[in-house]
Design an enzyme around this catalytic site. Structure first.
Site, mmCIF file in Angstrom:
data_model
loop_
_atom_site.group_PDB
_atom_site.id
_atom_site.type_symbol
_atom_site.label_atom_id
_atom_site.label_comp_id
_atom_site.label_asym_id
_atom_site.label_seq_id
_atom_site.Cartn_x
_atom_site.Cartn_y
_atom_site.Cartn_z
ATOM 1 N N ARG A 174 0.846 -1.192 0.000
ATOM 2 C CA ARG A 174 0.000 0.000 0.000
ATOM 3 C C ARG A 174 0.881 1.242 0.000
ATOM 4 O O ARG A 174 2.085 1.184 0.261
ATOM 5 C CB ARG A 174 -0.914 0.026 1.233
ATOM 6 C CG ARG A 174 -0.158 0.191 2.547
ATOM 7 C CD ARG A 174 -1.081 0.462 3.704
ATOM 8 N NE ARG A 174 -0.335 0.658 4.965
ATOM 9 C CZ ARG A 174 -0.882 1.083 6.099
ATOM 10 N NH1 ARG A 174 -2.184 1.335 6.166
ATOM 11 N NH2 ARG A 174 -0.140 1.248 7.183
ATOM 12 N N GLN A 220 2.474 2.721 13.211
ATOM 13 C CA GLN A 220 2.975 2.669 14.580
ATOM 14 C C GLN A 220 4.415 2.155 14.628
ATOM 15 O O GLN A 220 5.274 2.731 15.308
ATOM 16 C CB GLN A 220 2.067 1.777 15.440
ATOM 17 C CG GLN A 220 0.734 2.386 15.790
ATOM 18 C CD GLN A 220 -0.343 2.149 14.742
ATOM 19 O OE1 GLN A 220 -0.053 1.854 13.573
ATOM 20 N NE2 GLN A 220 -1.604 2.269 15.150
ATOM 21 N N HIS A 248 -4.769 8.470 3.835
ATOM 22 C CA HIS A 248 -5.141 7.255 3.115
ATOM 23 C C HIS A 248 -5.188 7.474 1.597
ATOM 24 O O HIS A 248 -5.711 8.476 1.108
ATOM 25 C CB HIS A 248 -6.507 6.768 3.590
ATOM 26 C CG HIS A 248 -6.557 6.503 5.060
ATOM 27 N ND1 HIS A 248 -5.781 5.557 5.675
ATOM 28 C CD2 HIS A 248 -7.292 7.082 6.046
ATOM 29 C CE1 HIS A 248 -6.042 5.548 6.974
ATOM 30 N NE2 HIS A 248 -6.945 6.467 7.226
#
Length: 282
Positions: A174, A220, A248
């Site tokens: 992604r 994270q 996003h």
């Protein structure tokens, strides 16, 4: 019966720039610019509780002071300029107990090596907050804001909570995009001796280098690795706080348009965004 619990006041959003001329070559300029907020605390209670203005330094005078110190100070870094400004307020006014100076720098980059032409279109904003308090050492917190980062592969997100609210599928490829905000506080009480520019450069290089050097299983994980690398690069700080909203990029369904989308075309969603925030220390 009412009482005044806390008070501070000052001037915000003072925009100041300065041309620095090379003494050996006066035609060679450096352009620096910052937005400054200056807040004072101290013996101002009577202005609030007794309608007595005799202790009040006009916010217009605070603004003028920013420009005067910009003239007097060499302005090597925003941290050094902020220290000079804060220390001035305590020297000038006996009833001022604390000055908090917050700065956001606008970066100007030399244009094609030109002596006096610059470009300044990037969003990256160096920041600093200086607190000068009577009787104690100054504190200096430096940082960076609005630093846009993205990598188009080597990032995924999977194996997260599975319940009735989950609609997001696992992915091993992604876009990871964020707008980084980072802040770090120097622990050395002799703040004026700190090589701020050198430390800022080392921390920035560590943050950016780590963003690119691993496969990210989550924002994270990447945030933590970046924070750890920053600490390793700069012994003068004990902790660093990072905010990395997940901007996003969602793969658009091209099938109704008769096309396959092989991770090429995305819908960019600025709102809502994931919010990831943590402090990493030694």
């Amino acid at each position: 019966m009412t009482r005044l619990i806390h008070q501070s006041y000052g001037k915000h959003n003072v925009c100041v720039s300065k041309i620095k001329r090379d003494p050996a070559n006066p035609g060679h300029h450096t352009l620096v610019e910052a937005e400054v907020c200056a807040e004072l605390e101290g013996g101002f209670d009577s202005a609030y509780t007794e309608a007595d203005n005799r202790s009040v330094i006009a916010t217009d005078s605070i603004r003028n002071t920013v420009y005067a110190i910009a003239k007097d100070d060499p302005w090597e870094t925003i941290e050094g300029f902020g220290l000079a400004l804060g220390q001035h307020f305590l020297r000038q006014y006996e009833h001022v107990d604390q000055a908090t100076i917050t700065l956001r720098e606008h970066l100007w980059h030399r244009l094609n090596g030109h002596n006096h032409a610059f470009t300044g279109s990037d969003r990256e904003t160096p920041t600093a907050t200086i607190v000068v308090k009577r009787g104690t050492a100054a504190s200096v917190t430096s940082g960076v804001d609005d630093l846009m980062l993205a990598k188009t592969t080597q990032s995924g997100f999977s194996d997260f909570v599975e319940d009735e609210y989950r609609t997001l599928p696992d992915t091993d490829d992604r876009i990871l995009a964020t707008v980084l905000k980072a802040e770090w506080e120097y622990v050395d009480s002799s703040a004026s001796s700190i090589p701020f520019a050198e430390h800022r450069g080392a921390i920035r290089a560590a943050l950016l280098g780590t963003f690119t050097d691993h496969y990210s299983v989550s924002v994270q994980q990447t945030l933590y690795l970046m924070g750890a690398a920053a600490l390793e690069s700069c012994p003068a700080i004990e902790q660093i706080t990072l905010t990395m909203p997940n901007k996003h990029h969602i793969r658009f369904n091209l099938e109704p348009l008769g096309r396959a989308n092989e991770n090429e075309v995305f819908v960019v969603t600025d709102k809502p965004s994931g919010f990831i925030h943590a402090t990493v220390g030694r």
